[in-house]
Design a protein around this motif. Sequence first.
Motif, PDB file in Angstrom:
ATOM      1  N   ILE A   1      98.489  16.094  42.216  1.00  0.00           N
ATOM      2  CA  ILE A   1      98.040  17.291  42.732  1.00  0.00           C
ATOM      3  C   ILE A   1      98.640  18.175  41.505  1.00  0.00           C
ATOM      4  N   VAL A   2      97.861  19.264  41.177  1.00  0.00           N
ATOM      5  CA  VAL A   2      97.991  20.155  40.027  1.00  0.00           C
ATOM      6  C   VAL A   2      97.779  21.604  40.676  1.00  0.00           C
ATOM      7  N   SER A   3      98.791  22.323  40.062  1.00  0.00           N
ATOM      8  CA  SER A   3      98.873  23.751  40.540  1.00  0.00           C
ATOM      9  C   SER A   3      98.426  24.902  39.574  1.00  0.00           C
ATOM     10  N   ASP A   4      98.603  25.983  39.853  1.00  0.00           N
ATOM     11  CA  ASP A   4      98.501  27.230  38.822  1.00  0.00           C
ATOM     12  C   ASP A   4      99.548  27.186  38.066  1.00  0.00           C
ATOM     13  N   LYS A   5     100.666  26.798  38.679  1.00  0.00           N
ATOM     14  CA  LYS A   5     102.071  26.952  37.990  1.00  0.00           C
ATOM     15  C   LYS A   5     102.207  25.565  36.911  1.00  0.00           C
ATOM     16  N   ASP A   6     101.389  24.711  37.385  1.00  0.00           N
ATOM     17  CA  ASP A   6     101.643  23.230  36.335  1.00  0.00           C
ATOM     18  C   ASP A   6     100.704  23.726  35.169  1.00  0.00           C
ATOM     19  N   LEU A   7      99.439  24.602  35.367  1.00  0.00           N
ATOM     20  CA  LEU A   7      98.600  24.982  34.378  1.00  0.00           C
ATOM     21  C   LEU A   7      99.485  25.855  33.234  1.00  0.00           C
ATOM     22  N   ARG A   8     100.245  26.742  33.789  1.00  0.00           N
ATOM     23  CA  ARG A   8     100.989  28.057  33.114  1.00  0.00           C
ATOM     24  C   ARG A   8     102.094  26.803  32.168  1.00  0.00           C
ATOM     25  N   ASN A   9     103.063  26.197  32.961  1.00  0.00           N
ATOM     26  CA  ASN A   9     104.188  25.563  32.479  1.00  0.00           C
ATOM     27  C   ASN A   9     103.866  24.191  31.553  1.00  0.00           C
ATOM     28  N   ARG A  10     102.990  23.571  32.096  1.00  0.00           N
ATOM     29  CA  ARG A  10     102.880  22.478  31.284  1.00  0.00           C
ATOM     30  C   ARG A  10     101.554  22.041  30.334  1.00  0.00           C
ATOM     31  N   VAL A  11     100.578  23.363  30.312  1.00  0.00           N
ATOM     32  CA  VAL A  11      99.460  23.563  29.590  1.00  0.00           C
ATOM     33  C   VAL A  11      99.710  24.602  28.582  1.00  0.00           C
TER      34      VAL A  11
ATOM     35  N   ALA B   1     102.126  27.157  28.193  1.00  0.00           N
ATOM     36  CA  ALA B   1     103.334  27.131  27.599  1.00  0.00           C
ATOM     37  C   ALA B   1     103.641  25.886  26.572  1.00  0.00           C
ATOM     38  N   ALA B   2     103.271  24.775  26.866  1.00  0.00           N
ATOM     39  CA  ALA B   2     103.485  23.724  26.167  1.00  0.00           C
ATOM     40  C   ALA B   2     102.518  23.204  25.046  1.00  0.00           C
ATOM     41  N   GLY B   3     101.299  24.491  25.035  1.00  0.00           N
ATOM     42  CA  GLY B   3     100.150  24.183  23.896  1.00  0.00           C
ATOM     43  C   GLY B   3      99.811  22.926  24.214  1.00  0.00           C
ATOM     44  N   LEU B   4      99.277  22.424  25.203  1.00  0.00           N
ATOM     45  CA  LEU B   4      98.362  21.358  25.286  1.00  0.00           C
ATOM     46  C   LEU B   4      96.839  21.714  25.513  1.00  0.00           C
ATOM     47  N   PRO B   5      96.131  20.776  24.810  1.00  0.00           N
ATOM     48  CA  PRO B   5      94.672  21.104  24.651  1.00  0.00           C
ATOM     49  C   PRO B   5      94.153  20.951  25.962  1.00  0.00           C
ATOM     50  N   GLY B   6      93.013  21.522  26.293  1.00  0.00           N
ATOM     51  CA  GLY B   6      92.038  21.793  27.235  1.00  0.00           C
ATOM     52  C   GLY B   6      91.496  20.430  27.652  1.00  0.00           C
ATOM     53  N   ASP B   7      91.426  19.754  26.538  1.00  0.00           N
ATOM     54  CA  ASP B   7      90.342  18.317  26.797  1.00  0.00           C
ATOM     55  C   ASP B   7      91.084  17.231  27.128  1.00  0.00           C
ATOM     56  N   GLU B   8      92.559  17.585  27.434  1.00  0.00           N
ATOM     57  CA  GLU B   8      93.310  16.313  27.692  1.00  0.00           C
ATOM     58  C   GLU B   8      93.185  15.927  29.304  1.00  0.00           C
TER      59      GLU B   8
ATOM     60  N   GLY C   1      89.751  17.167  42.965  1.00  0.00           N
ATOM     61  CA  GLY C   1      89.297  16.648  41.732  1.00  0.00           C
ATOM     62  C   GLY C   1      89.611  15.317  41.591  1.00  0.00           C
ATOM     63  N   LEU C   2      89.281  14.598  40.373  1.00  0.00           N
ATOM     64  CA  LEU C   2      89.422  13.451  39.919  1.00  0.00           C
ATOM     65  C   LEU C   2      90.483  13.292  38.848  1.00  0.00           C
ATOM     66  N   PRO C   3      91.536  12.334  38.919  1.00  0.00           N
ATOM     67  CA  PRO C   3      92.668  12.675  37.874  1.00  0.00           C
ATOM     68  C   PRO C   3      92.166  12.302  36.316  1.00  0.00           C
ATOM     69  N   GLY C   4      91.007  11.630  36.233  1.00  0.00           N
ATOM     70  CA  GLY C   4      90.471  11.691  34.946  1.00  0.00           C
ATOM     71  C   GLY C   4      89.747  12.674  34.203  1.00  0.00           C
ATOM     72  N   MET C   5      89.523  13.673  34.962  1.00  0.00           N
ATOM     73  CA  MET C   5      88.767  14.929  34.563  1.00  0.00           C
ATOM     74  C   MET C   5      89.568  15.890  33.623  1.00  0.00           C
ATOM     75  N   THR C   6      89.136  16.695  32.727  1.00  0.00           N
ATOM     76  CA  THR C   6      89.886  17.279  31.828  1.00  0.00           C
ATOM     77  C   THR C   6      90.703  18.320  32.679  1.00  0.00           C
ATOM     78  N   ILE C   7      91.568  18.971  31.839  1.00  0.00           N
ATOM     79  CA  ILE C   7      92.525  19.876  32.332  1.00  0.00           C
ATOM     80  C   ILE C   7      91.470  21.145  32.389  1.00  0.00           C
ATOM     81  N   ARG C   8      90.932  21.317  31.427  1.00  0.00           N
ATOM     82  CA  ARG C   8      89.651  22.590  31.346  1.00  0.00           C
ATOM     83  C   ARG C   8      88.817  22.527  32.777  1.00  0.00           C
ATOM     84  N   ALA C   9      88.407  21.380  32.953  1.00  0.00           N
ATOM     85  CA  ALA C   9      87.298  21.029  34.226  1.00  0.00           C
ATOM     86  C   ALA C   9      88.095  21.343  35.598  1.00  0.00           C
TER      87      ALA C   9
END
Length: 620
Positions: A198-208, A210-217, A166-174
């Motif tokens: 690189i982003v992993s399933d673990k990053d989505l759990r812990n950094r998104v 669990a941290a309440g980060l919006p998916g459009d970031e 993917g691209l680093p500028g794409m949203t977390i949701r994408a």
Amino acid sequence: MGQEIAEIARFLSSTAPFDALGRDVLAALSRKITIFYYRADEMILQAGQHNDRLFIVRSGAVELRLAGEELTARLAAGSCFAYPSLLRGGEIHNAVQALEATLVYALPGKQFLALREEHPVVREYFAEDESARIRHALRKRETEGHSKLDTTHVSSLTRRQQLVSGLPGMTIRAAAQLMRDHDVSTLPLCEGELLVGIVSDKDLRNRVLAAGLPGDEPVSRVMTPDPQTLSAEHSVGEAMALMASGGFRHIPLLDENGQLAGIVSATDILAFLGHNAIDTGMAIARAKTPHALVKAALRIPDSFARMVRQGLSAAHAMRFTSALGEAVHRRAAELVEAELGPPPVPYALVVFGSLAREEQLVGSDQDNGLVISDRGDEAAEGYFGTLGARISDLLDACGFVYCKGGIMAKNADQRLTASDWRTRYADWVERPDEDRILRATIFFDMRCVHGERRLVEELRKDVLAMAAASSIFASYLARDAQRSRVPLGIFRNLVLENAADGTKVFDAKAQAIMPIIDIARTQALAYGIVATGTRERLHALAAVGRMDKGDAQSLEDAHLLVNELRIRHQAEQLRGGAEPDNLIAPATLSPLERDYLKDAFKVIRSGLDSLRRNFAGGIA
């Protein structure tokens, strides 16, 4: 007569390399052999005379002296001598004398040369020099099917058609949707052809989540930037070591052009091995408390023993064990920092010796220190005093016992500002003496494992410049290396020591491995070589023309061969519930292993002789 021939054949069938020959060949050889008896102190061969036979010690012992003067070896039953003279045309370089009543078998040179021509195993065993025989021993191990971790390319565990990025500028949701659509647990992020994160399933759990980060970031907010990578041609063993060191489960692979070629995961390696040897590294990295870290670290010996059973080579066993040791040191520092609060000024946790060289095995004590920014004050001194003490105490609980020489961060002498470390190194380099050099050599193998790497990189740069500018310092290092009691051969009580149970042993680390480390370190420092590991130092010295390539390869091979024996010895001790050490009883080695070990000793002595001539003024 027939009984005598049968006895000769029986003896040859248990003596390398003849034990690899068939019964008919041994019977034919036995008929060609002549038996000689020599009294104690009787000369068997004189230097300078012509020889036309291969000799095999049947019983007793003999001594070899170069040109009749310098002692080069002592040989007991099962050892062969005088074959180098046959290979070079007959002239004898080593005088041979019986040390006691001795019986030898003599095979005519014509039969020996024919045997060597017809049988590769004999030709490889009776190579023209020790280096070739050591390389044969290492190659033999590789071809026996015990080194799939070393010989399997990590790219073979992945399937390129599954690669998605993917691209680093794409949203977390994408990014999450892309991972879902392609059923992947890890997504590499690229800008053009350059891997940036690189982003992993673990990053989505812990950094998104669990941290309440919006998916459009942007996903770049939660990615791991500049991840560690490997070439697609690296081995599975190297991938395991890197995962264990960093405590992560995914490694991007790059092709020869530096472009993303795939992702290898711990799960891929699990499927390949049948057990998850990376779990120990993961448990260390994930330890939330000192107690959890101790529990994870105490699994290292078992992980080591399993790796040896799996067939990991000496090079990778040392790298893997060092990776786990580095992970423990890093996590210990992180946990203590979490208790004390952030450090008042930048600092680095450094390790010395085998861990710095990435050559550590189990049972090692701790050798470490702190390099602290010059901006520190009295308050900072108090913080780092507590930090160093707690790190050392935690490491001791983790199995890295306190250093008897006090080289650990809990001692004020090993907790210095960058400027004070420079002054200390300058004092060693500019005002060396034998006693201080003996205590200081370990500090010249140094590596940062946590904290501000820039402090250590700048310090090492200055230290290398100091060392390279001082021929006197190199001379003292070379003389210190000559302290090693390198055996002349595995022979009865010669340079052997008594183990606790009275068994005769030799110290593989002190008598074989440390001399090679000293040779590589001395020359690397003398020529400003940046590398820290012994193998890397030898390669670098050969690459810049400061060491003959053949000599560098021979020393590397000897280093690996002795470590193979040392690693196997320690793994067997661990399986038996004993504390691992470096004391190997020659009686536990096969005749072939003892012969290869003698070759290694000859290579080491040659390297020390060269070091003495070139750096110690020929004296030591």
